[in-house]
Design a protein around this motif. Structure first.
Motif: not given
Length: 186
Positions: A50-69
């Motif tokens: 999603x970062x590569x295709x859509x530059x959706x780095x905020x969405x990717x970060x939110x998902x990473x934070x959910x995984x870190x939780x």
């Protein structure tokens, strides 16, 4: 309830009746779907896409934070509840960390990828994530790594975490170029 409540004896009876069912290589494979070496790379690949295709780095970060939780939520609960496992000595197996990892990794990957899928495939992305998560829980119980309520507890905990993530991903500031990208039902 899981450690000392009225459901514990029923949970343990059910677990004992299920332990060892199914072919060991298959149940081990299912249990391994929730390991960090399998589930986290799936989420990582979705985030990179999603970062590569859509530059959706905020969405990717939110998902990473959910995984870190996940460990931040699961580990203190394991210590606090200190429920003994079915076949493992010691305590601290409630809730199931593998189930939690599977739920959030596959669920978050589905939430990230859904906007990029063709409309006809979008309704299937969450059921596929749910199936992988349930398969993990079944494998963990059949192998005797967890009691059934260990798995159910993780599903409840991470279901709430995924609902929060879904809400965050719908915030306008997190949406790609301000457009809503989630399809209906996500």
């Amino acid at each position: 309830m899981a450690a000392h409540g009225p459901l514990r004896s029923a949970d343990e009876r059910l677990g004992r009746s299920l332990f060892g069912d199914g072919p060991a290589p298959v149940t081990e494979l299912l249990a391994d779907l929730g390991s960090t070496t399998v589930a986290v790379p799936v989420l990582t690949a979705a985030a990179v896409y999603v970062v590569w295709r859509g530059r959706d780095w905020l969405r990717a970060l939110a998902a990473a934070l959910a995984m870190a939780a996940v460990p931040a939520l699961v580990l203190p609960l394991k210590l606090w509840i200190a429920r003994p496992g079915p076949l493992e000595p010691g305590t601290g197996l409630y809730p199931s960390g593998h189930t939690a990892t599977a739920a959030v990794a596959y669920g978050a990957a589905a939430l990230l990828l859904a906007p990029y899928l063709p409309l006809r495939l979008r309704p299937w992305v969450m059921p596929v994530a749910g199936t992988l998560t349930l398969a993990t829980g079944v494998g963990l119980v059949l192998r005797g790594y967890h009691w059934p309520l260990d798995v159910v507890g993780s599903l409840c905990l991470c279901g709430v975490l995924l609902l929060v993530l879904r809400s965050v991903l719908r915030w306008p500031c997190v949406l790609h170029r301000g457009r809503e990208r989630d399809g209906p039902g996500l």
